[in-house]
Design a protein around this motif. Sequence first.
Motif, PDB file in Angstrom:
ATOM      1  N   UNK B  20       0.954  -1.132  -0.124  1.00 48.53           N
ATOM      2  CA  UNK B  20       0.069  -0.044  -0.032  1.00 48.53           C
ATOM      3  C   UNK B  20       0.943   1.248   0.142  1.00 48.53           C
ATOM      4  N   UNK B  21       1.206   1.790  -1.361  1.00 45.06           N
ATOM      5  CA  UNK B  21       2.138   2.957  -1.490  1.00 45.06           C
ATOM      6  C   UNK B  21       3.656   2.380  -0.850  1.00 45.06           C
ATOM      7  N   UNK B  22       4.090   2.922   0.229  1.00 45.56           N
ATOM      8  CA  UNK B  22       5.501   2.509   0.449  1.00 45.56           C
ATOM      9  C   UNK B  22       5.197   1.703   2.020  1.00 45.56           C
ATOM     10  N   UNK B  23       4.144   1.398   2.321  1.00 48.10           N
ATOM     11  CA  UNK B  23       3.760   0.289   3.521  1.00 48.10           C
ATOM     12  C   UNK B  23       3.330  -1.259   2.960  1.00 48.10           C
ATOM     13  N   UNK B  51       9.498  -5.256  13.304  1.00 50.63           N
ATOM     14  CA  UNK B  51       9.490  -6.606  12.650  1.00 50.63           C
ATOM     15  C   UNK B  51      10.897  -6.873  11.924  1.00 50.63           C
ATOM     16  N   UNK B  52      10.917  -8.157  12.084  1.00 54.62           N
ATOM     17  CA  UNK B  52      12.199  -8.460  11.110  1.00 54.62           C
ATOM     18  C   UNK B  52      11.716  -9.814  10.369  1.00 54.62           C
ATOM     19  N   UNK B  53      12.035  -9.767   9.009  1.00 54.34           N
ATOM     20  CA  UNK B  53      11.584 -10.736   8.003  1.00 54.34           C
ATOM     21  C   UNK B  53      12.078 -12.112   8.484  1.00 54.34           C
ATOM     22  N   UNK B  54      11.188 -12.894   8.464  1.00 51.98           N
ATOM     23  CA  UNK B  54      11.065 -14.371   9.023  1.00 51.98           C
ATOM     24  C   UNK B  54      11.250 -14.849  10.365  1.00 51.98           C
ATOM     25  N   UNK B  73       8.361  -9.016   5.858  1.00 51.52           N
ATOM     26  CA  UNK B  73       9.356  -8.069   5.795  1.00 51.52           C
ATOM     27  C   UNK B  73       9.773  -7.327   6.788  1.00 51.52           C
ATOM     28  N   UNK B  74      11.057  -6.570   7.019  1.00 59.12           N
ATOM     29  CA  UNK B  74      11.509  -6.168   8.272  1.00 59.12           C
ATOM     30  C   UNK B  74      11.127  -4.709   8.191  1.00 59.12           C
ATOM     31  N   UNK B 104       3.408  -2.819   8.239  1.00 57.53           N
ATOM     32  CA  UNK B 104       4.947  -2.345   8.258  1.00 57.53           C
ATOM     33  C   UNK B 104       5.431  -1.343   7.402  1.00 57.53           C
ATOM     34  N   UNK B 105       6.174  -0.581   7.794  1.00 62.82           N
ATOM     35  CA  UNK B 105       7.072   0.673   6.841  1.00 62.82           C
ATOM     36  C   UNK B 105       8.401  -0.001   6.662  1.00 62.82           C
ATOM     37  N   UNK B 106       8.548  -0.805   5.497  1.00 60.85           N
ATOM     38  CA  UNK B 106       9.764  -1.667   5.348  1.00 60.85           C
ATOM     39  C   UNK B 106      11.027  -0.715   5.387  1.00 60.85           C
ATOM     40  N   UNK B 107      11.811  -1.457   5.901  1.00 62.54           N
ATOM     41  CA  UNK B 107      13.515  -0.758   6.143  1.00 62.54           C
ATOM     42  C   UNK B 107      14.329  -1.321   4.952  1.00 62.54           C
ATOM     43  N   UNK B 108      14.012  -2.612   4.554  1.00 63.74           N
ATOM     44  CA  UNK B 108      14.677  -3.188   3.518  1.00 63.74           C
ATOM     45  C   UNK B 108      13.785  -3.528   2.391  1.00 63.74           C
ATOM     46  N   UNK B 109      14.039  -2.592   1.375  1.00 66.80           N
ATOM     47  CA  UNK B 109      12.929  -2.782   0.162  1.00 66.80           C
ATOM     48  C   UNK B 109      13.302  -4.013  -0.589  1.00 66.80           C
TER      49      UNK B 109
END
Lengths: 370, 130
Positions: B20-23, B51-54, B73-74, B104-109
């Motif tokens: 959703x856009x950048x989220x 949050x950390x992926x996996x 995703x992280x 989540x607002x992702x930190x690792x695209x």
Amino acid sequence: MDTPLQRTPLYEAHVKAGARMVPFGGWEMPVQYAGIIEEHRAVRNAVGLFDVSHMGEFELTGPHALDALQRLTTNDVAALAVGQVQYSLLCYPRGTIVDDLTVYRLADDRFMLTVNAANIDTDWAHVNQYTGQGQGARWKNVSADTGLIAVQGPRAEALVCRLAAEDVAKIGYYRFARGVVAGIDALISRTGYTGEDGFELYAPAAATARLWAALLEAGRDDGAQPIGLGARDTLRLEMKYALYGNDIDDTTNALEAGLGWVVKPAKGEFIGREALEKVRREGVRRRLVGVEMVDKAVARHGYPVLKDGRRVGVVTSGSYGPSVDRYIAMAYVETALAAVGTALAVEVRGQAKAARVVRTPFHPPRVKKG
Amino acid sequence: MPHVPKELRYTRDHEWAKREDDRVRVGITAYAAEQLGDVVFVELPKVGATATAKKPFGVVESVKAVSDLFAPVSGEIVEVNTGLPQAPETVNADPYGRGWMLVIAPSHKAEWAQLLTAEQYEEFLAQGAH
């Protein structure tokens, strides 16, 4: 698990109905059909059908049958009239539990014992070890020839009445009669494991699928539906009925499990009597209590019970109780902490979640007493 | 085969992720909800947590089972479905809609590209989902 799973006479019917089949005590059984909560409510509000054909049945016949059962079981079999059922226990000499069971007095010198599916082999070895064949009491394992369907819920009586040749309404709680249901010879027992009124119908294995289909058909307008082991578990948990393997086993004694009401030392000698009398004299060290979660969390079998950070017990059964709409559990706790109202905690994933000891059953039973 | 919306991405732990856009909005799949059976308890983190992926971000419990929830995703958790713990049955009723769990607002695209497409997830389910 290397041995193949056993199947009841209703296996095909379950698969056809879309049940989710799971291994349970060496059997391939339906855990749910429509969903555990819906099935639970169907039993509390209407009527549900349970396949419990996996349970074992032993018959004992002979002039010494009564004596053999008096020695083997904890309850007083002499108090059991023909046509009556009795809840009882098989114990080891050390007072711990081999199995819990129901005893049917079929005739003066003839009895049937209904035992847990997972314990059939253990129980068979136990009863033979302690009584032996041919001593005026002959054992017969009729488990494979016997199907068992539980019909439970407020509309169970009306449903079974419609199909039965006899008036089953007059069969009292923990009593049974021989009869014909849907044209099939059955032992009609007013017993169950749900807290609702209802029957358990013993029928020849070969006729059990026909009986199942007839009950479903005749009960359609009552909302009759098949119920899996998942709802069977939440229904019995709300009643605080013990489940062998969860709440009682060969390490727990009858008194700490709250089953002292089926231990009758006054009747004379029985296996485990001495050990249980000692426990009774010295007092139990822990008690099986009903616990309600105060914090939002599900207590599960094996989770530690804490008091002020100290481990004081263990959860034996726990779930969401659909009829009470709370997270409830059964747990062994130190005797001093067993009183209703005692504040405790259950360790859930490393966190202490507030809980308290509550009065049981969690949900009021509606069995037809008297 | 349970519903697998085409526009979402998926994990092998049966979470879905929606851009959703950048989220990224997160929930569990219809397959997961069906396998669990009636969900009776949901535990979610607080807004602001990471949050950390996996890695697990929460827990979902049905009558019979306990299951960890894994982050697809992280990044920072910027929204949580606070109504869910009061109405856990929503997860079964509407897993891709009202049963969402967090945003989540992702930190690792780059992590987005590692998620399964709908086709890949369907194939994973067809192979037995192990």
